[in-house]
Design an enzyme around this catalytic site. Sequence first.
Site, mmCIF file in Angstrom:
data_model
loop_
_atom_site.group_PDB
_atom_site.id
_atom_site.type_symbol
_atom_site.label_atom_id
_atom_site.label_comp_id
_atom_site.label_asym_id
_atom_site.label_seq_id
_atom_site.Cartn_x
_atom_site.Cartn_y
_atom_site.Cartn_z
ATOM 1 N N LYS A 181 0.853 -1.197 0.000
ATOM 2 C CA LYS A 181 0.000 0.000 0.000
ATOM 3 C C LYS A 181 0.883 1.240 0.000
ATOM 4 O O LYS A 181 1.476 1.612 1.009
ATOM 5 C CB LYS A 181 -0.890 0.033 1.247
ATOM 6 C CG LYS A 181 -1.939 1.124 1.135
ATOM 7 C CD LYS A 181 -2.281 1.774 2.457
ATOM 8 C CE LYS A 181 -1.527 3.031 2.748
ATOM 9 N NZ LYS A 181 -1.679 4.145 1.815
ATOM 10 N N GLU A 256 10.019 2.604 10.448
ATOM 11 C CA GLU A 256 10.982 3.691 10.185
ATOM 12 C C GLU A 256 10.179 4.979 10.228
ATOM 13 O O GLU A 256 9.284 5.177 9.404
ATOM 14 C CB GLU A 256 11.617 3.538 8.800
ATOM 15 C CG GLU A 256 12.439 2.293 8.594
ATOM 16 C CD GLU A 256 13.716 2.280 9.398
ATOM 17 O OE1 GLU A 256 14.132 3.344 9.912
ATOM 18 O OE2 GLU A 256 14.293 1.187 9.520
ATOM 19 N N CYS A 290 13.276 12.284 5.701
ATOM 20 C CA CYS A 290 13.309 11.896 7.115
ATOM 21 C C CYS A 290 14.653 12.251 7.719
ATOM 22 O O CYS A 290 14.764 12.493 8.912
ATOM 23 C CB CYS A 290 13.033 10.409 7.252
ATOM 24 S SG CYS A 290 14.074 9.414 6.192
ATOM 25 N N GLU A 391 9.230 17.646 14.157
ATOM 26 C CA GLU A 391 9.510 17.471 12.734
ATOM 27 C C GLU A 391 8.561 18.370 11.929
ATOM 28 O O GLU A 391 7.348 18.290 12.081
ATOM 29 C CB GLU A 391 9.305 16.009 12.337
ATOM 30 C CG GLU A 391 9.709 15.731 10.906
ATOM 31 C CD GLU A 391 9.492 14.278 10.498
ATOM 32 O OE1 GLU A 391 8.371 13.771 10.693
ATOM 33 O OE2 GLU A 391 10.440 13.662 9.977
HETATM 34 P P1 NAD Z 1 2.280 9.067 7.159
HETATM 35 O O1 NAD Z 1 2.617 8.462 8.471
HETATM 36 O O2 NAD Z 1 1.194 10.055 7.097
HETATM 37 O O3 NAD Z 1 1.878 7.914 6.115
HETATM 38 C C1 NAD Z 1 2.737 6.831 5.840
HETATM 39 C C2 NAD Z 1 1.924 5.693 5.234
HETATM 40 O O4 NAD Z 1 1.043 5.168 6.243
HETATM 41 C C3 NAD Z 1 1.030 6.123 4.063
HETATM 42 O O5 NAD Z 1 1.004 5.103 3.090
HETATM 43 C C4 NAD Z 1 -0.321 6.261 4.741
HETATM 44 O O6 NAD Z 1 -1.407 6.121 3.852
HETATM 45 C C5 NAD Z 1 -0.274 5.111 5.729
HETATM 46 N N1 NAD Z 1 -1.215 5.211 6.840
HETATM 47 C C6 NAD Z 1 -1.782 6.320 7.365
HETATM 48 N N2 NAD Z 1 -2.614 5.986 8.383
HETATM 49 C C7 NAD Z 1 -2.565 4.645 8.513
HETATM 50 C C8 NAD Z 1 -3.190 3.698 9.382
HETATM 51 N N3 NAD Z 1 -4.027 4.091 10.336
HETATM 52 N N4 NAD Z 1 -2.911 2.397 9.231
HETATM 53 C C9 NAD Z 1 -2.041 1.986 8.290
HETATM 54 N N5 NAD Z 1 -1.421 2.820 7.424
HETATM 55 C C10 NAD Z 1 -1.677 4.144 7.538
HETATM 56 O O7 NAD Z 1 3.659 9.657 6.580
HETATM 57 P P2 NAD Z 1 3.888 10.480 5.243
HETATM 58 O O8 NAD Z 1 3.313 11.844 5.411
HETATM 59 O O9 NAD Z 1 3.501 9.681 4.070
HETATM 60 O O10 NAD Z 1 5.492 10.578 5.234
HETATM 61 C C11 NAD Z 1 6.207 11.508 5.981
HETATM 62 C C12 NAD Z 1 6.755 10.880 7.248
HETATM 63 O O11 NAD Z 1 7.528 9.737 6.927
HETATM 64 C C13 NAD Z 1 7.706 11.804 7.995
HETATM 65 O O12 NAD Z 1 7.424 11.733 9.372
HETATM 66 C C14 NAD Z 1 9.074 11.220 7.703
HETATM 67 O O13 NAD Z 1 10.055 11.493 8.658
HETATM 68 C C15 NAD Z 1 8.760 9.774 7.627
HETATM 69 N N6 NAD Z 1 9.801 9.062 6.881
HETATM 70 C C16 NAD Z 1 10.664 8.272 7.593
HETATM 71 C C17 NAD Z 1 11.701 7.617 6.938
HETATM 72 C C18 NAD Z 1 12.654 6.736 7.700
HETATM 73 O O14 NAD Z 1 13.285 5.892 7.084
HETATM 74 N N7 NAD Z 1 12.808 6.900 8.999
HETATM 75 C C19 NAD Z 1 11.826 7.736 5.553
HETATM 76 C C20 NAD Z 1 10.927 8.549 4.863
HETATM 77 C C21 NAD Z 1 9.897 9.206 5.546
#
Ligand code: NAD
Length: 503
Positions: A181, A256, A290, A391
Amino acid sequence: MGTSSATTTTYHNFIDGAWVPSVSGDLFEDRNPANSDEVVGVFQKSTAADVADAIDAARLAYERWRLVPAPKRAELLFRAAQLIAERKEALARDMTREMGKVLDETRGDVQEAIDMTFFMAGEGRRQYGQTVPAEMRDKFAMSVRQPMGVAAIITPWNFPMAIPSWKIIPALVCGNTVVFKPATLTPLSALNFVKILEEAGIPRGVVNLVTGGGGNVGNAMLVSDTIRIVSFTGSTEVGRTVSEAAAPSFKKVHLEMGGKNVVMVMDDANLELAVEGCLWGGFGTTGQRCTAASRVVVHEKVYDAFLEQFVSRARALRVGDGLDPMTQVGPSVSQGQLDTVMKYVEIGKDEGARLMCGGRRPSGSVYTKGYFFEPTIFADVSPSMRIAQEEIFGPVVSVIPCRSFDEAVAIGNGVQYGLSASIYTQDVNRAFAAMRDMYTGIFYINAPTIGAEVHLPFGGTKATGNGHREAGTAALDVFSEWKSVYVDFSGRLQRAQIDAQEI
Ligand code: NAD
């Protein structure tokens, strides 16, 4: 893959080897953040019913895929890596259109997927276990990796192909099947990646793509008893929800999450190099990494000199459409992300930080339809301010003064996250002490906080991760479990720890 009208293409889910519409028939649009009038594609707004179909397909496919010898699985992955490499430019352009980062960076994102796929395909011939002497005579002891079953892969939008590759490719080489997903903001890059896996000959049901929102699609994966491993990259807030939802069925959960990464600039640093690094680390990918260098801690002796150069260079950065080769900073990914950036700029001002540049949307007609924001620097930030703790995920950097190396390390470690940190210094002793004392998963010396390579472990401590690492051979530990195997060839019962062995 989908159907096209005169203006837009409607893309489908990929379930059990077929491109299919969602059960509900509902759709959502993928729009260009540099020009929100442009619809990049229309995608399936899936529900739990689609997830159930995908999980069923993956469960059935697992029974065959786990028995395909790993070197043979890897042959398909090598082919996939080659296909990605051949299409790199088109894939990068699609990615810039749907998430905004500049072409050089989307090329880098695709390159990371190529590197990861080649690297992990190589693991098809390795996946080494241990062979150790047994305690007893006529007994053999070894360990082997075993696949786990169906893996749920949930990814964010900021690395739309690289991050899926970090998860899907090791999952496959280890013998798992996948339900994927992607983020709703970047479904096209996800679909392009899955399409290539299909073309490379990955058998039906082994990789399934279900597009749609986290609440519906993501959650349906988390509550399924069939899924054995969840690999999630995203925000800390959602990561916690994922962890809790997966706990009752004891899934393995690999998280992550967020970061608030620090560059420490010491009084003996090469300032020009540090400025260059902070520009790239802070404003590359519009600050939406990130590992973005969102905090810069600077020694008081070089504070004014650093700030002057940093601000004047940030002011000169060219903001615009990532497809324009002159652009250095693309738009934020969405209106929601832009709102967050603007909210934090107000918070920073209210907290008393000194706004040095940016802090507003650029003016001009070319900017009106995109989520653009000027590179923004706050100076005289104190470590406890929200702009130094939370963040933001946008083009906003907080510069914090410090009086000593020890204070820099304390400030650096003084956040809830622990992803990446860096130090600029010419002193080898300081560099190694900082490497030892920063409690992060990644550390750089004389380089910014970004720039990971695929063959080393990637991930963070504290609120950034839950102890796992992706990339490198660490990814094999996420997507496989150890099985210890004992072969007794004595022809009699030998009781470990009880029957004494003659010396
Ligand atoms: P997000 O947490 O909003 O979404 C991430 C994913 O989770 C998306 O596919 C989203 O649809 C899904 N999701 C949302 N709610 C969910 C639920 N209740 N159950 C299951 N899945 C769900 O994050 P984003 O806005 O897409 O990305 C930005 C974030 O990602 C930032 O906090 C960034 O730091 C982090 N990030 C971390 C790394 C790492 O390796 N540490 C790498 C890239 C991004």
